[in-house]
Design a protein around this motif. Structure first.
Motif, short mmCIF file in Angstrom:
data_model
loop_
_atom_site.label_atom_id
_atom_site.label_comp_id
_atom_site.label_asym_id
_atom_site.label_seq_id
_atom_site.Cartn_x
_atom_site.Cartn_y
_atom_site.Cartn_z
N PRO A 99 0.83 -1.21 0.00
CA PRO A 99 0.00 0.00 0.00
C PRO A 99 0.86 1.25 0.00
O PRO A 99 1.92 1.28 0.62
CB PRO A 99 -0.80 -0.11 1.31
N THR A 100 0.42 2.27 -0.72
CA THR A 100 1.15 3.54 -0.74
C THR A 100 0.22 4.66 -0.32
O THR A 100 -0.84 4.85 -0.91
CB THR A 100 1.70 3.85 -2.15
N ALA A 101 0.61 5.39 0.71
CA ALA A 101 -0.19 6.51 1.20
C ALA A 101 0.09 7.71 0.30
O ALA A 101 1.23 8.17 0.19
CB ALA A 101 0.17 6.81 2.65
N ASN A 102 -0.97 8.21 -0.33
CA ASN A 102 -0.81 9.31 -1.29
C ASN A 102 -1.03 10.66 -0.62
O ASN A 102 -1.92 10.81 0.20
CB ASN A 102 -1.84 9.17 -2.43
N PHE A 103 -0.23 11.63 -1.02
CA PHE A 103 -0.43 13.02 -0.59
C PHE A 103 -1.36 13.70 -1.57
O PHE A 103 -1.45 13.33 -2.75
CB PHE A 103 0.90 13.77 -0.57
N SER A 104 -2.04 14.76 -1.08
CA SER A 104 -2.93 15.52 -1.95
C SER A 104 -2.12 16.27 -3.01
O SER A 104 -0.92 16.51 -2.85
CB SER A 104 -3.72 16.54 -1.12
N GLU A 105 -2.83 16.67 -4.05
CA GLU A 105 -2.24 17.44 -5.13
C GLU A 105 -1.55 18.70 -4.60
O GLU A 105 -0.46 19.07 -5.03
CB GLU A 105 -3.40 17.85 -6.04
N GLN A 106 -2.19 19.32 -3.60
CA GLN A 106 -1.66 20.56 -3.01
C GLN A 106 -0.29 20.33 -2.37
O GLN A 106 0.63 21.14 -2.53
CB GLN A 106 -2.66 21.06 -1.98
N VAL A 107 -0.17 19.22 -1.64
CA VAL A 107 1.11 18.90 -1.00
C VAL A 107 2.16 18.60 -2.06
O VAL A 107 3.31 19.05 -1.98
CB VAL A 107 0.95 17.73 -0.01
N VAL A 108 1.76 17.86 -3.08
CA VAL A 108 2.70 17.52 -4.16
C VAL A 108 3.21 18.79 -4.85
O VAL A 108 4.39 18.91 -5.15
CB VAL A 108 2.05 16.55 -5.19
N GLU A 109 2.29 19.75 -5.03
CA GLU A 109 2.67 21.02 -5.68
C GLU A 109 3.71 21.80 -4.87
O GLU A 109 4.43 22.63 -5.42
CB GLU A 109 1.44 21.91 -5.87
N SER A 110 3.74 21.53 -3.55
CA SER A 110 4.68 22.25 -2.70
C SER A 110 6.11 21.71 -2.80
O SER A 110 7.05 22.30 -2.30
CB SER A 110 4.21 22.21 -1.24
N PHE A 111 6.27 20.57 -3.47
CA PHE A 111 7.61 20.01 -3.67
C PHE A 111 8.40 20.86 -4.66
O PHE A 111 7.80 21.48 -5.54
CB PHE A 111 7.51 18.57 -4.21
N PRO A 112 9.72 20.85 -4.55
CA PRO A 112 10.51 21.56 -5.56
C PRO A 112 10.16 21.01 -6.95
O PRO A 112 10.08 19.78 -7.11
CB PRO A 112 11.96 21.22 -5.21
N SER A 113 9.93 21.88 -7.91
CA SER A 113 9.43 21.40 -9.21
C SER A 113 10.49 20.58 -9.95
O SER A 113 10.16 19.76 -10.79
CB SER A 113 8.98 22.58 -10.06
N ASP A 114 11.75 20.77 -9.57
CA ASP A 114 12.80 20.04 -10.29
C ASP A 114 13.27 18.80 -9.53
O ASP A 114 14.29 18.22 -9.87
CB ASP A 114 14.00 20.97 -10.56
N ILE A 115 12.51 18.38 -8.51
CA ILE A 115 12.92 17.17 -7.78
C ILE A 115 12.77 15.96 -8.72
O ILE A 115 11.80 15.87 -9.48
CB ILE A 115 12.12 16.99 -6.46
N SER A 116 13.76 15.09 -8.73
CA SER A 116 13.75 13.95 -9.67
C SER A 116 12.66 12.95 -9.33
O SER A 116 12.42 12.67 -8.16
CB SER A 116 15.08 13.20 -9.59
N THR A 117 12.01 12.43 -10.37
CA THR A 117 11.10 11.32 -10.14
C THR A 117 11.94 10.08 -9.86
O THR A 117 13.12 10.03 -10.20
CB THR A 117 10.18 11.06 -11.36
N GLY A 118 11.33 9.11 -9.20
CA GLY A 118 12.06 7.89 -8.87
C GLY A 118 11.71 7.40 -7.48
O GLY A 118 10.72 7.83 -6.89
#
Ligand code: ADP
Ligand code: MG
Length: 157
Positions: free
Chosen positions: A28-47
């Motif tokens: 199971p993976t606990a998902n954060f809301s879109e708003q929280v995700v938007e607060s991440f640095p936009s250039d953070i690497s996926t992975g």
């Protein structure tokens, strides 16, 4: 480059994901809301990353985290999903999840089969466990971030 923003502190509510059946796979993976995700640095690497996590004022556990492209938004937005390496008695939708991202494991990959996907995730989990037992990573488990009241969030980088 993936390490530039680490360690990264984040706190937010757990929301419903898009039901990709992670739980049925035993991961199971606990998902954060879109708003929280938007607060991440936009250039953070996926992975795939590893770190520490706690639900509400609960215990701090090891975790693996995926920062990926969100298929719901045709891969134009990211999703951030945390698998806590602990067996919970109940789901915790709506609760506050605090995470501290410590290190990077690998980039996102496509897998030919469910079996190869699951075994890759199991290897990620083993790698996370090993890494987090290193003294330099273990010490972050006791970071004040996990004991501070909500709202006093700081990012150190
Ligand atoms: P969704 O698509 O809604 O994210 P998942 O199948 O990924 O569904 O399951 C995620 C939910 O499972 C979390 O939101 C949480 O409430 C619950 N859960 C139970 N145990 C764990 C765990 N060890 N790590 C993460 N989530 C867990
Ligand atoms: Mg999920």
């Amino acid at each position: 480059a993936a390490m530039r923003h680490l360690p990264y502190f984040c706190r937010g509510k757990v929301v419903k994901g898009f039901g990709r059946g992670s739980k049925e796979l035993g991961i199971p993976t606990a998902n954060f809301s879109e708003q929280v995700v938007e607060s991440f640095p936009s250039d953070i690497s996926t992975g795939i990353y590893y770190g520490w996590a706690c639900v509400g004022n609960g215990d701090v556990h090891k975790m693996v985290l995926s920062i990926g492209w969100n298929p719901f938004y045709k891969n134009t937005k990211k999703s951030v999903e945390t698998h806590i390496i602990h067996t919970f008695k109940e789901d915790f939708y709506g609760e506050i999840l605090s995470i501290l991202i410590v290190g990077y494991i690998r980039p996102e990959k496509n897998f030919d089969s469910l079996e190869t996907l699951i075994s890759a995730i199991q290897e990620d989990i083993e790698e996370a466990k090993r890494q987090l037992d290193l003294p330099e990573h273990l010490k972050l488990k006791d970071n004040n971030f996990f004991h501070l009241p909500e709202g006093k969030i700081m990012n150190h980088h």
